[in-house]
Design a protein around this motif. Structure first.
Motif, PDB file in Angstrom:
ATOM      1  N   ASP A 151       1.038  -1.204  -0.002  1.00  0.00           N
ATOM      2  CA  ASP A 151       0.093   0.033  -0.041  1.00  0.00           C
ATOM      3  C   ASP A 151       0.984   1.319   0.135  1.00  0.00           C
ATOM      4  O   ASP A 151       0.666   2.214  -0.995  1.00  0.00           O
ATOM      5  CB  ASP A 151      -0.859   0.126   1.250  1.00  0.00           C
ATOM      6  CG  ASP A 151      -2.185  -0.726   1.033  1.00  0.00           C
ATOM      7  OD1 ASP A 151      -2.641  -0.406  -0.230  1.00  0.00           O
ATOM      8  OD2 ASP A 151      -2.602  -1.281   1.844  1.00  0.00           O
ATOM      9  N   ALA A 152       1.761   1.347   0.911  1.00  0.00           N
ATOM     10  CA  ALA A 152       2.517   2.621   1.229  1.00  0.00           C
ATOM     11  C   ALA A 152       3.279   2.976  -0.089  1.00  0.00           C
ATOM     12  O   ALA A 152       3.417   4.112  -0.752  1.00  0.00           O
ATOM     13  CB  ALA A 152       3.439   2.732   2.398  1.00  0.00           C
ATOM     14  N   THR A 179      -4.981   5.269   4.088  1.00  0.00           N
ATOM     15  CA  THR A 179      -3.521   4.795   4.041  1.00  0.00           C
ATOM     16  C   THR A 179      -3.553   3.494   3.231  1.00  0.00           C
ATOM     17  O   THR A 179      -2.617   2.863   2.886  1.00  0.00           O
ATOM     18  CB  THR A 179      -3.467   4.136   5.579  1.00  0.00           C
ATOM     19  OG1 THR A 179      -4.785   3.363   6.022  1.00  0.00           O
ATOM     20  CG2 THR A 179      -3.298   5.286   6.460  1.00  0.00           C
ATOM     21  N   LYS A 180      -4.616   3.277   2.561  1.00  0.00           N
ATOM     22  CA  LYS A 180      -4.770   1.981   1.561  1.00  0.00           C
ATOM     23  C   LYS A 180      -4.971   2.420   0.006  1.00  0.00           C
ATOM     24  O   LYS A 180      -5.450   3.331  -0.353  1.00  0.00           O
ATOM     25  CB  LYS A 180      -6.048   1.211   1.608  1.00  0.00           C
ATOM     26  CG  LYS A 180      -6.207   0.796   3.231  1.00  0.00           C
ATOM     27  CD  LYS A 180      -5.675  -0.638   3.374  1.00  0.00           C
ATOM     28  CE  LYS A 180      -6.065  -1.405   4.832  1.00  0.00           C
ATOM     29  NZ  LYS A 180      -5.239  -0.739   5.842  1.00  0.00           N
TER      30      LYS A 180
END
Length: 206
Positions: A151-152, A179-180
């Motif tokens: 994700d990041a 954050t996704k």
């Protein structure tokens, strides 16, 4: 008359193409192959059937020798005992061997390079995402898996590669940043839609 109609088979998946051993074609071949096997699992219901089904496509359409047909010859020599397939030989093992021989190991490196350098620029956001996810998949970043292990990293790429007039609004307004990866994608598509609506409104006014 009617009996002819009723015997026609419903087609659930396209028959795989022949595979001559060209590494750039392996992923496409593997994809159609596994789709077909899953669609016709009632017929291809044993490892033996699946193995011989796969082997039948490892050749050129005209039957002339090629890398894949040579591979099959060697595989048969190594594997078949008195012309029959030992029970210990599994379909998964065959696929692993084929991947070792024919999967393009450079593909993921090339995909990673393209993924990290292909900006949106004049491409529509929808087309950008299609290309982005294809490359992310090839590079092994699993953008459509939940949870996505990368994700990041994928979000960081979106921040760099998507046009700033679309990413800009992500940081304004009091909403927390997602954050996704999938949430970022959804939000960016919403912003893009809003901008397009605003353009149309301005167009009507002028």
């Amino acid at each position: 008359h009617n009996t002819i109609m009723s015997s026609a088979k419903v087609v659930y998946a396209a028959t795989p193409p022949f595979f001559s051993g060209d590494k750039t074609q392996w992923d496409t071949f593997y994809d159609t192959l596994t789709t077909y096997i899953a669609a016709y699992d009632a017929e291809l219901d044993t490892d033996k059937k699946k193995i011989f089904f796969v082997l039948s496509f490892l050749r050129k359409a005209d039957g002339t020798p090629c890398t894949a047909s040579d591979w099959v010859k060697n595989w048969k020599k190594r594997t078949l005992k008195n012309g029959s397939l030992p029970l210990t030989v599994k379909f998964d093992d065959l696929i692993k061997e084929l991947e070792t021989a024919f999967k393009d190991q450079n593909l993921s490196q090339v995909a990673h390079l393209k993924l990290t350098t292909t900006r949106q620029a004049k491409t529509s956001l929808v087309d950008f995402f299609q290309n982005f996810e294809l490359l992310a998949d090839q590079a092994g970043y699993k953008p459509n898996e939940t949870p996505c292990p990368y994700d990041a990293f994928l979000i960081q790429l979106l921040e760099e590669l998507v046009n700033s007039e679309i990413t800009g609004p992500m940081y304004t307004g009091g909403t927390a940043l997602p954050t996704k990866y999938q949430e970022w994608k959804t939000r960016l598509i919403q912003i893009d839609g809003n901008l397009a609506r605003e353009q149309m409104r301005k167009g009507h006014r002028s």
